[in-house]
Scaffold this active site. Structure first.
Site, PDB file in Angstrom:
ATOM      1  CB  SER A 109     -35.479  -2.021  14.790  1.00 53.23           C
ATOM      2  OG  SER A 109     -34.907  -3.164  15.498  1.00 53.23           O
ATOM      3  CG  ASP A 164     -37.593   2.244  13.979  1.00 50.83           C
ATOM      4  OD1 ASP A 164     -37.842   3.210  13.318  1.00 50.83           O
ATOM      5  OD2 ASP A 164     -36.787   2.372  14.837  1.00 50.83           O
ATOM      6  CB  ILE A 180     -37.353   7.917  22.834  1.00 49.25           C
ATOM      7  CG1 ILE A 180     -37.593   9.436  22.527  1.00 49.25           C
ATOM      8  CG2 ILE A 180     -36.644   7.368  23.941  1.00 49.25           C
ATOM      9  CD1 ILE A 180     -38.570   9.996  23.637  1.00 49.25           C
ATOM     10  CG  ASP A 181     -34.082   1.796  20.788  1.00 54.32           C
ATOM     11  OD1 ASP A 181     -34.446   1.386  21.974  1.00 54.32           O
ATOM     12  OD2 ASP A 181     -33.624   0.942  20.007  1.00 54.32           O
TER      13      ASP A 181
HETATM   14  P1  13P Z   1     -32.277   7.258  19.721  1.00 52.72           P
HETATM   15  O1  13P Z   1     -31.220   6.319  19.197  1.00 52.72           O
HETATM   16  O2  13P Z   1     -32.131   8.436  19.681  1.00 52.72           O
HETATM   17  O3  13P Z   1     -33.021   6.612  20.756  1.00 52.72           O
HETATM   18  O4  13P Z   1     -33.387   7.117  18.330  1.00 52.72           O
HETATM   19  C1  13P Z   1     -34.324   5.955  18.148  1.00 52.72           C
HETATM   20  C2  13P Z   1     -34.678   5.756  16.861  1.00 52.72           C
HETATM   21  O5  13P Z   1     -34.650   6.857  15.960  1.00 52.72           O
HETATM   22  C3  13P Z   1     -35.561   4.865  16.492  1.00 52.72           C
HETATM   23  O6  13P Z   1     -35.978   4.701  14.982  1.00 52.72           O
HETATM   24  O1  G3H Z   2     -33.257   3.411  14.711  1.00 57.39           O
HETATM   25  C1  G3H Z   2     -32.749   2.538  15.209  1.00 57.39           C
HETATM   26  C2  G3H Z   2     -33.371   2.005  16.719  1.00 57.39           C
HETATM   27  O2  G3H Z   2     -32.835   2.585  17.832  1.00 57.39           O
HETATM   28  C3  G3H Z   2     -33.302   0.372  16.557  1.00 57.39           C
HETATM   29  O3  G3H Z   2     -32.192   0.115  16.778  1.00 57.39           O
HETATM   30  O4  G3H Z   2     -31.573  -1.618  14.961  1.00 57.39           O
HETATM   31  O5  G3H Z   2     -30.215  -1.896  17.026  1.00 57.39           O
HETATM   32  O6  G3H Z   2     -32.686  -2.291  17.005  1.00 57.39           O
HETATM   33  P1  G3H Z   2     -31.725  -1.634  16.173  1.00 57.39           P
HETATM   34 ZN    ZN Z   3     -34.810   5.731  13.769  1.00 56.62          ZN
END
Ligand code: 13P
Ligand code: G3H
Ligand code: ZN
Length: 320
Positions: free
Chosen positions: A56, A93, A266-267
């Site tokens: 990201s 991302d 999934i993050d």
């Molecule tokens: P979650 O916050 O549900 O893990 O989603 C992650 C995501 O969409 C990253 O692009």
């Molecule tokens: O879509 C969001 C992802 O979980 C990435 O999160 O922008 O905090 O790295 P972040």
């Molecule tokens: Zn996302």
């Protein structure tokens, strides 16, 4: 200009085609540091699953894009060393500008997301088209987005979901030339996806409508963490204060994975798993101060979580 092909990475095109055919989804896991990357690769090698490594904008700021790129390159070698060379995609991302996508493409990414979902429809199309035209010259795949997820996304806060309108998808896909489409059907980012008392449910009916309009076209689900109860309870048992966190039920994701949904992001679940493991060590061994002694258990827990996802939720095991 570095081509991802020289780094041993792949784009997402064939992986998505196979996933749709086979009724499973490719895991897209975010990473910001070494332990997360080790866990992702080890889990995907052990389950013989293809994987999308997501970076990201926040990850680029936190960890440095050069380091992350070399880590992904290292991951290709690491998988071989572990004994099974799985297909690895390096994906941007939530790219928010043409310049950022271009920069990542020139730096070895094999896939980018251009997220114009907050823009008016025609502006989203124009921006997405511009990224696609650039990316396709280098055989880099592009994910676009239609519809807005509730919650915080790229510092933009949306109070409510704006579901993807099925009437728009065919036109969007045709005019932009994207390789996959992220949609809004009730998932959202973070650990608080539903309010207490609300039924945790995604709109599989809208997904069905969308599939009818663009049969066989790869669909992406963001915000797909399940926020496992046992992990949240562990966090709270060891001093955490996560109240009322609710995610997407796994069986709903499994259903979605069986359809044209071929990438599931999934993050947050990974963040929760690491936090639980680290809190446990801090409480049980307050004299411990070697980071390996708490990041190691965090990595182990993360790996178990990813293996579980691949096998029981996404169905991507044995597909590499
Ligand atoms: P979650 O916050 O549900 O893990 O989603 C992650 C995501 O969409 C990253 O692009
Ligand atoms: O879509 C969001 C992802 O979980 C990435 O999160 O922008 O905090 O790295 P972040
Ligand atoms: Zn996302």
């Amino acid at each position: 200009m570095i081509s991802y092909k020289e780094l041993g990475l792949v784009n997402s095109r064939d992986l998505f085609a196979q996933a749709i055919q086979g009724g499973y989804a490719i895991p897209a896991y975010n990473f910001n540091n070494m332990e997360q990357l080790q866990a992702i690769i080890a889990a995907c090698v052990e389950t013989k699953s293809p994987v999308i490594l997501q970076v990201s904008s926040g990850a680029r700021k936190y960890a440095n894009q050069t380091l992350l790129r070399f880590m992904a390159q290292g991951a290709v070698e690491y998988a071989k060393e572990l004994g099974y060379p799985i297909p690895i995609v390096l994906h941007l991302d939530h790219g928010d500008s043409f310049e950022l996508c271009k920069n990542c493409i020139e730096f070895g990414f094999s896939s980018v997301m251009i997220d114009g979902s907050h823009l008016p429809y025609e502006e989203n199309i124009a921006l997405t088209r511009r990224v696609v035209d650039y990316a396709h010259q280098f055989d880099v795949t592009v994910e676009g987005e239609l519809g807005v997820l509730a919650g915080v996304e790229d510092d933009v806060k949306a109070e409510h979901h704006t579901y993807t309108q099925p009437e728009e998808v065919e036109d969007f896909v045709k005019r932009t030339g994207v390789d996959s489409l992220a949609i809004s059907i009730g998932t959202s980012h973070g650990a608080f996806k539903f309010k207490p008392g609300q039924k945790p449910e995604i709109r599989l009916d809208i997904l069905k409508e969308i599939e009818k309009r663009i049969p066989g076209f790869p669909i992406v689900l963001h915000g797909s963490s399940s926020v496992p109860r046992d992990i949240v309870e562990e966090i709270n048992r060891y001093g955490g204060k996560l109240k009322d966190s609710i995610g997407i039920p796994e069986e709903q994701l499994r259903k979605a994975a069986g359809s044209a949904v071929c990438k599931i992001n999934i993050d947050s679940d990974g963040r929760l798993a690491m936090t639980a493991a680290i809190r446990k060590v801090f409480v049980e061994k307050p004299d411990e101060f070697d980071p390996r002694k708490y990041l190691g258990p965090a990595r182990d827990k993360l790996k178990e979580l990813y293996k579980h996802k691949n096998i029981n939720v996404l169905g991507s095991d044995n597909k590499a």
